[in-house]
Structures are given as structure tokens and as C-alpha cells.
Design a protein around this motif. Structure first.
Motif, PDB file in Angstrom:
ATOM      1  N   LEU A  41     -13.649 -86.818 -18.440  1.00 59.25           N
ATOM      2  CA  LEU A  41     -13.317 -87.300 -17.103  1.00 59.25           C
ATOM      3  C   LEU A  41     -11.874 -87.788 -17.061  1.00 59.25           C
ATOM      4  O   LEU A  41     -11.151 -87.498 -16.119  1.00 59.25           O
ATOM      5  CB  LEU A  41     -14.281 -88.407 -16.677  1.00 59.25           C
ATOM      6  N   LYS A  95     -14.981 -81.026 -12.697  1.00 63.65           N
ATOM      7  CA  LYS A  95     -15.376 -82.026 -13.689  1.00 63.65           C
ATOM      8  C   LYS A  95     -15.624 -83.373 -13.015  1.00 63.65           C
ATOM      9  O   LYS A  95     -16.623 -84.045 -13.291  1.00 63.65           O
ATOM     10  CB  LYS A  95     -14.290 -82.151 -14.761  1.00 63.65           C
ATOM     11  N   ILE A  96     -14.729 -83.768 -12.125  1.00 65.03           N
ATOM     12  CA  ILE A  96     -14.882 -85.044 -11.422  1.00 65.03           C
ATOM     13  C   ILE A  96     -16.150 -85.030 -10.580  1.00 65.03           C
ATOM     14  O   ILE A  96     -16.919 -85.996 -10.574  1.00 65.03           O
ATOM     15  CB  ILE A  96     -13.628 -85.358 -10.581  1.00 65.03           C
ATOM     16  N   GLU A 134     -19.182 -85.408 -12.814  1.00 67.51           N
ATOM     17  CA  GLU A 134     -19.269 -86.787 -13.310  1.00 67.51           C
ATOM     18  C   GLU A 134     -19.737 -87.742 -12.214  1.00 67.51           C
ATOM     19  O   GLU A 134     -20.523 -88.655 -12.466  1.00 67.51           O
ATOM     20  CB  GLU A 134     -17.917 -87.244 -13.855  1.00 67.51           C
ATOM     21  N   GLU A 139     -23.513 -87.481 -11.704  1.00 68.63           N
ATOM     22  CA  GLU A 139     -24.208 -88.222 -12.756  1.00 68.63           C
ATOM     23  C   GLU A 139     -24.080 -89.734 -12.532  1.00 68.63           C
ATOM     24  O   GLU A 139     -25.047 -90.481 -12.712  1.00 68.63           O
ATOM     25  CB  GLU A 139     -23.653 -87.858 -14.128  1.00 68.63           C
ATOM     26  N   THR A 140     -22.905 -90.161 -12.133  1.00 64.88           N
ATOM     27  CA  THR A 140     -22.651 -91.586 -11.912  1.00 64.88           C
ATOM     28  C   THR A 140     -23.485 -92.113 -10.748  1.00 64.88           C
ATOM     29  O   THR A 140     -23.982 -93.237 -10.797  1.00 64.88           O
ATOM     30  CB  THR A 140     -21.146 -91.825 -11.676  1.00 64.88           C
ATOM     31  N   THR A 154     -17.554 -95.428 -16.256  1.00 68.49           N
ATOM     32  CA  THR A 154     -17.193 -94.149 -15.639  1.00 68.49           C
ATOM     33  C   THR A 154     -16.298 -94.339 -14.425  1.00 68.49           C
ATOM     34  O   THR A 154     -15.264 -93.686 -14.300  1.00 68.49           O
ATOM     35  CB  THR A 154     -18.459 -93.369 -15.228  1.00 68.49           C
ATOM     36  N   THR A 158     -12.582 -95.216 -14.869  1.00 68.39           N
ATOM     37  CA  THR A 158     -11.662 -94.113 -15.112  1.00 68.39           C
ATOM     38  C   THR A 158     -11.035 -93.627 -13.819  1.00 68.39           C
ATOM     39  O   THR A 158      -9.896 -93.186 -13.787  1.00 68.39           O
ATOM     40  CB  THR A 158     -12.400 -92.957 -15.815  1.00 68.39           C
TER      41      THR A 158
END
Length: 88
Positions: A1, A45-46, A49, A52-53, A82, A85
Motif C-alpha cells: 500500500l 492496489k489502493i 486495500e 479490506e480496510t 492501514t 498510510t
């Protein structure tokens, strides 16, 4: 991430510089084309993520309602790590 966020920042700057030019010739268009590959990968990718977050945050939410402080602490830390970031 972290790499995705770094790439987005760096390549957004490159794209911004190209878009500020008065004219975009073949060279500049090729550069934009190459930059967009990196930006598309970073966004994918973001996005993954963040999905999932969001699930982790929902676990924190449910654990807070069902009196599970250990789950709140554990999953809350995962969430903060997470999102930390992304939010600096």
C-alpha cells in the motif's frame, strides 16, 4: 500500500507537469500513456486495500456493539495502521 501511495504521489506530479504544457506532442502523449499504467496499478492496489480496510472497520464496529474489547483493540490497530498510510 505504501508503494502504491508513493507512486500515486510521484506520478500525479509527473502527469500534472505534462498537463501544464501548452501543447502535447507525440513524446508527451507517450509519457502520459506510460504514467497512466503506474497510476492505474496504484489505484487498483489502493482500492483493494480500502475494501479490506472497510471490512476490518466493520469488524471493529460489530465488536464494539457485542462487547468484545480485545477484537476492538486488535482490529482497530489494523485499521489505524492501514489508514495511517493514506492519511499523513
Amino acid at each position: 500500500l505504501q508503494q502504491a501511495v508513493t507512486n500515486m504521489s510521484e506520478y500525479n506530479s509527473k502527469l500534472e507537469a505534462l498537463l501544464a504544457k501548452d501543447e502535447l506532442g507525440a513524446k508527451e502523449l507517450h509519457e502520459v500513456h506510460m504514467i497512466t499504467y503506474t497510476l492505474e496499478n496504484a489505484l487498483q492496489k489502493i482500492q483493494a486495500e480500502l475494501e479490506e480496510t472497510a471490512e476490518v472497520l466493520e469488524e471493529v464496529h460489530i465488536a464494539s456493539e457485542t462487547n468484545k474489547p480485545e477484537v476492538v483493540k486488535e482490529k482497530g490497530q489494523v485499521y489505524l495502521q492501514t489508514t495511517g498510510t493514506l492519511v499523513k
